[in-house]
Write a protein that holds these residues in place. Structure first.
Motif, PDB file in Angstrom:
ATOM      1  N   ASP A  48     -40.086 -27.248 -20.280  1.00 26.78           N
ATOM      2  CA  ASP A  48     -41.420 -27.471 -19.713  1.00 26.78           C
ATOM      3  C   ASP A  48     -41.335 -27.889 -18.249  1.00 26.78           C
ATOM      4  N   GLU A  49     -40.485 -27.202 -17.505  1.00 29.17           N
ATOM      5  CA  GLU A  49     -40.279 -27.415 -16.070  1.00 29.17           C
ATOM      6  C   GLU A  49     -39.703 -28.785 -15.749  1.00 29.17           C
ATOM      7  N   LYS A  50     -39.106 -29.434 -16.744  1.00 23.12           N
ATOM      8  CA  LYS A  50     -38.433 -30.717 -16.531  1.00 23.12           C
ATOM      9  C   LYS A  50     -36.964 -30.541 -16.905  1.00 23.12           C
ATOM     10  N   THR A  51     -36.089 -31.046 -16.056  1.00 17.71           N
ATOM     11  CA  THR A  51     -34.654 -30.907 -16.280  1.00 17.71           C
ATOM     12  C   THR A  51     -34.030 -32.284 -16.468  1.00 17.71           C
ATOM     13  N   PHE A  52     -33.156 -32.395 -17.456  1.00 19.90           N
ATOM     14  CA  PHE A  52     -32.452 -33.661 -17.643  1.00 19.90           C
ATOM     15  C   PHE A  52     -30.995 -33.401 -17.986  1.00 19.90           C
ATOM     16  N   LEU A  53     -30.182 -34.429 -17.774  1.00 17.12           N
ATOM     17  CA  LEU A  53     -28.759 -34.364 -18.086  1.00 17.12           C
ATOM     18  C   LEU A  53     -28.550 -34.858 -19.506  1.00 17.12           C
ATOM     19  N   LEU A  54     -27.937 -34.023 -20.350  1.00 18.88           N
ATOM     20  CA  LEU A  54     -27.687 -34.377 -21.739  1.00 18.88           C
ATOM     21  C   LEU A  54     -26.219 -34.766 -21.902  1.00 18.88           C
ATOM     22  N   VAL A  55     -25.980 -35.876 -22.591  1.00 19.84           N
ATOM     23  CA  VAL A  55     -24.633 -36.392 -22.798  1.00 19.84           C
ATOM     24  C   VAL A  55     -24.313 -36.385 -24.287  1.00 19.84           C
ATOM     25  N   ASP A  56     -23.205 -35.770 -24.640  1.00 18.64           N
ATOM     26  CA  ASP A  56     -22.740 -35.797 -26.022  1.00 18.64           C
ATOM     27  C   ASP A  56     -21.707 -36.912 -26.161  1.00 18.64           C
TER      28      ASP A  56
END
Length: 442
Positions: A48-56
């Motif tokens: 939805d036009e939002k970017t985030f950094l995902l951490v596993d």
């Protein structure tokens, strides 16, 4: 700056499958060059036009042993650095002591926690199981099935609900970050550039606790340098799980225009140096290599020849990066660094005229035909630059499936030979003639 979201949970609840679903790994730009293998611990997610950094993170287990302690420690690092935490549980099983331990740990964070009930493959199962997990005490409980790709829209809606678009205009000033392993001289290099003792310099790895932005002037222009050690926090020692402590460096890379990767001339190159470089490349940033502590090398003439061969062999995936040999301690050859940073920035923003690009590519395809496959050959009809930071080139062709990696490398080398893209990665994209959107190429 991008928000950070981490996946937390005990072993075998499906965190890695959720991670791959969210980052769409089959579509992500991932370096497949030999020598750059690494754990996929981090990935960008756009929704939805939002970017985030995902951490596993690894599965948290109360069992004894250094391995379990390291996993718990790296999970704490991810929790410290995250804005939202996704607590993954197996929706088909009752809560375990590990689940309750994680619950107690997350309750102390005062951060938004979303419970993701994984492995619930149908609506009936979801309705039967969801209320049981409200006993964990968290407000948000969302049933999903990673294996069947169910419920991810609801999960992403909740993750990004409070994310606000960054409406601030970016400051028109070049930002570069100093990245690298602990104790390679990053803070010393910052101090040398600033000509004052602003950062804590120590032989103890992990002295710098957070990324620090400092404005300075060079040739009557303003610049911002970002120091990115951040290997300790709140008295904890993070060296035993060094790869997870990249979080702060990743955030600094995201905010930077150019990354300066520092290597220790005494210790040489190790695999972790390649890991750090690969993150900067994937982020599309300009890149400069610095071999620091050059004052400790006795036979410099002989050593510089050996180092150039070593760098060429170890960093085959980024031979375009300029290398600077210097000593932050004595400031010898320090004057050679800023010109390379400025060059990498300029080339990262470089645009090539369409007519010039087409002339170069046409000549290249005439000089060397693309290899054929089952009687068919690749034909390139038109090429154009379609982006900067990093420069991106799109080729319209008869069938993108005919593009062999060796020919793609040939085209990239041709572009680099004719236009100055030293210090920056470039992206080549192939589209079938007549296709309308980029999705068909992913």
């Amino acid at each position: 700056m991008k928000k950070t979201v981490c996946l937390i949970g005990r072993p075998n609840v499906g965190k890695s499958t959720i991670f791959n679903r969210l980052i769409k790994e089959n579509k992500a730009i991932i370096l497949d060059t030999p020598g750059v293998t690494r754990d996929r611990l981090y990935g960008d997610v756009t929704y939805d036009e939002k970017t985030f950094l995902l951490v596993d993170t690894g599965g948290i287990d109360l069992g004894e042993g250094d391995f379990n302690k390291d996993i718990r420690l790296q999970a704490e690092i991810a929790i410290d650095e995250s804005d939202v935490i996704v607590f993954v549980v197996d929706g088909r099983e009752d809560l375990t002591s590990n689940d309750l331990y994680i619950r107690d740990m997350l309750m102390k964070t005062n951060k938004k926690v979303i419970v993701a009930l994984n492995k619930l493959d149908n609506v009936k199962m979801q309705e039967e199981r969801i209320y049981y997990y409200y006993e964990l005490g968290f407000q948000y409980v969302i049933p999903i099935s990673a294996s069947h790709n169910l419920g991810f829209g609801d999960l992403l809606d909740e993750i990004t609900r409070d994310f606000k678009e960054n409406t601030d205009m970016p400051e028109n000033i070049l930002k570069f970050c100093i990245i690298g392993r602990p104790n390679v001289g990053k803070s010393s290099l910052v101090n040398a550039l600033l000509n004052e003792e602003r950062a804590i310099v120590s032989d103890v790895a992990g002295t710098t606790r957070d990324s620090v932005d400092t404005r300075f002037r060079y040739n009557n222009e303003d610049y911002i340098v970002i120091d990115t050690a951040g290997m300790r926090k709140q008295g904890r020692i993070y060296e035993s799980v060094e790869k997870y402590s990249l979080l702060r460096s990743l955030k600094a890379i995201d905010r930077s225009d150019v990354c300066v990767l520092v290597i220790d001339a005494k210790e040489g190159i190790i695999e972790h140096d390649k890991h750090i470089a690969s993150y900067a490349i994937e982020a599309g940033k300009g890149l400069v290599l610095v071999v620091n502590k050059w004052d400790t090398i006795e036979d410099k003439d002989s050593a510089i020849k050996e180092w150039k061969v070593l760098l060429e062999n170890e960093f085959q995936f980024m031979t375009y990066a300029k290398v600077v040999f210097l000593s932050a301690l004595t400031k010898k050859r320090l004057h050679t660094l800023m010109p390379e940073i400025l060059s990498a920035y300029e080339n990262n923003h470089r645009e090539v005229k369409t007519s010039l690009l087409n002339n170069v590519i046409t000549d290249a395809t005439k000089l060397h035909d693309a290899p054929g496959y089952k009687g068919r050959k690749l034909k390139i009809y038109f090429s154009s630059q379609t982006g900067i930071c990093p420069p991106k080139f799109t080729f319209r062709c008869n069938d993108k499936g005919l593009v062999h990696f060796s020919y793609e490398r040939y085209l990239e080398n041709t572009i680099r030979k004719n236009f100055d893209f030293t210090g920056t990665p470039i992206i080549l994209q192939f589209k079938n003639r007549g296709s309308k959107d980029e999705d068909d190429d992913e």
